[in-house]
Design an enzyme around this catalytic site. Sequence first.
Site, short mmCIF file in Angstrom:
data_model
loop_
_atom_site.label_atom_id
_atom_site.label_comp_id
_atom_site.label_asym_id
_atom_site.label_seq_id
_atom_site.Cartn_x
_atom_site.Cartn_y
_atom_site.Cartn_z
N PRO A 1 0.59 6.95 -7.32
CA PRO A 1 -0.01 7.17 -8.65
C PRO A 1 0.40 6.09 -9.65
O PRO A 1 -0.21 5.96 -10.70
CB PRO A 1 0.52 8.54 -9.08
CG PRO A 1 1.26 9.11 -7.92
CD PRO A 1 1.50 8.03 -6.92
N ARG B 1 -17.30 -1.35 3.63
CA ARG B 1 -18.71 -1.58 3.33
C ARG B 1 -18.97 -2.91 2.65
O ARG B 1 -20.11 -3.34 2.53
CB ARG B 1 -19.31 -0.41 2.54
CG ARG B 1 -18.59 -0.03 1.28
CD ARG B 1 -19.05 1.30 0.76
NE ARG B 1 -20.50 1.37 0.56
CZ ARG B 1 -21.17 0.62 -0.29
NH1 ARG B 1 -20.55 -0.26 -1.03
NH2 ARG B 1 -22.48 0.72 -0.40
N GLU C 1 7.67 13.59 -4.01
CA GLU C 1 7.77 12.97 -5.34
C GLU C 1 7.55 11.47 -5.29
O GLU C 1 7.25 10.84 -6.30
CB GLU C 1 9.13 13.28 -5.97
CG GLU C 1 9.31 14.74 -6.35
CD GLU C 1 8.09 15.32 -7.05
OE1 GLU C 1 7.83 14.89 -8.19
OE2 GLU C 1 7.41 16.19 -6.47
N ASP D 1 -25.15 -3.08 -5.97
CA ASP D 1 -24.42 -1.88 -6.35
C ASP D 1 -24.21 -1.83 -7.86
O ASP D 1 -23.94 -2.85 -8.48
CB ASP D 1 -23.04 -1.86 -5.69
CG ASP D 1 -23.10 -1.26 -4.29
OD1 ASP D 1 -24.18 -0.77 -3.92
OD2 ASP D 1 -22.08 -1.30 -3.59
C1 9D3 Z 1 4.45 16.18 -9.31
C2 9D3 Z 1 4.91 14.75 -9.22
N1 9D3 Z 1 4.17 13.87 -10.09
C3 9D3 Z 1 4.68 13.82 -11.44
C4 9D3 Z 1 3.60 13.42 -12.39
C5 9D3 Z 1 4.27 12.52 -9.55
C6 9D3 Z 1 3.47 12.42 -8.33
C7 9D3 Z 1 4.06 11.97 -7.16
C8 9D3 Z 1 3.28 11.86 -6.00
C9 9D3 Z 1 2.14 12.75 -8.34
C10 9D3 Z 1 1.36 12.64 -7.17
C11 9D3 Z 1 1.96 12.22 -6.01
C12 9D3 Z 1 1.14 12.11 -4.79
N2 9D3 Z 1 0.00 11.20 -5.01
C13 9D3 Z 1 -0.10 10.04 -4.38
O1 9D3 Z 1 0.72 9.73 -3.55
C14 9D3 Z 1 -1.20 9.14 -4.71
C15 9D3 Z 1 -2.20 9.22 -5.73
C16 9D3 Z 1 -2.50 10.20 -6.73
O2 9D3 Z 1 -1.88 11.27 -6.87
N3 9D3 Z 1 -3.56 9.94 -7.58
C17 9D3 Z 1 -4.30 8.82 -7.49
N4 9D3 Z 1 -4.05 7.88 -6.59
C18 9D3 Z 1 -3.01 8.09 -5.73
S1 9D3 Z 1 -2.55 7.03 -4.53
C19 9D3 Z 1 -1.32 7.97 -4.01
#
Ligand code: 9D3
Length: 264
Positions: A95, A160, A122, A175
């Site tokens: 994220p 793609r 996490e 696109d």
């Molecule tokens: C509850 C923990 N979160 C606090 C805000 C942090 C968090 C850690 C790990 C939130 C999501 C995740 C798991 N998500 C991913 O590994 C992830 C992800 C995503 O959640 N949203 C958009 N792209 C991606 S790429 C990997």
Amino acid sequence: MRFDILTLFPALFTGVFEESILKRAVASGLVTIAIHNIRDYTTDKHHVTDDEPYGGGGGMVMKAEPIFRAVEAILGNEMPTRGRDDPTQIILLSPAGRLLNQTVAYELAQRERLVLICGRYEGVDERVREHLVTDEISIGDYVLSGGEIPAMVIVEAVTRLLPGALGDPLAPLKDSHATGLLEHPHYTRPAVFRGWAVPEVLLSGNHAEVARWRRQQSLLRTAQRRPDLLAKAELTAEDREFLRWAVGQGLIEDTLRLGNKSED
Ligand code: 9D3
């Protein structure tokens, strides 16, 4: 192009690459996709892949060792130098990564080999980020449970774009995210469905008029829904004139500050 996907949940990938464009790309040898279970690269009796965070705070963190061992076993002498132009990239899905968009997808499509590490819990031990990965990508600002679905998104968006993946080699250029505008509405038979008629211009056979209507619909739709895209799009003088007219008609807001003709 070769994709190596590292995950704790390999079963999530069953089926997704076995339909449509991806199935054809795999069958033709254009792409190779290998799924690897990170747990297979543990060395302890209980195959532990996660542990408690130093400093406390709860939740679990993915251990560095199994991830390093997996990537090193998979890449062997193809380990990247962690340089920008390396044909092999090791991407952490997280994220906190840079946001995926069509430009990033094009960039990834220029590589020969992508290793996709799916995070869970996490997050992953920071040393994976510091000393192993060459790129970190998020697919958007919403919370998912892990990087598996983002990895599928990357494989699809990149595949793609590879020459030969689509029937029409020019399709990626048309696109909506390549032209910078949202697409015009589409209609197919019947001409009247439950009393709702297809716009007459589409039945007229006048190709120039159809093209003009579609361009205007794209402009209106983008102005209404994605003014951020419209602000970056390449607009012709005719596009701007149409948008000024639409503002005058109250169809859209003047977010581009188009003004009127006497002002420019
Ligand atoms: C509850 C923990 N979160 C606090 C805000 C942090 C968090 C850690 C790990 C939130 C999501 C995740 C798991 N998500 C991913 O590994 C992830 C992800 C995503 O959640 N949203 C958009 N792209 C991606 S790429 C990997």
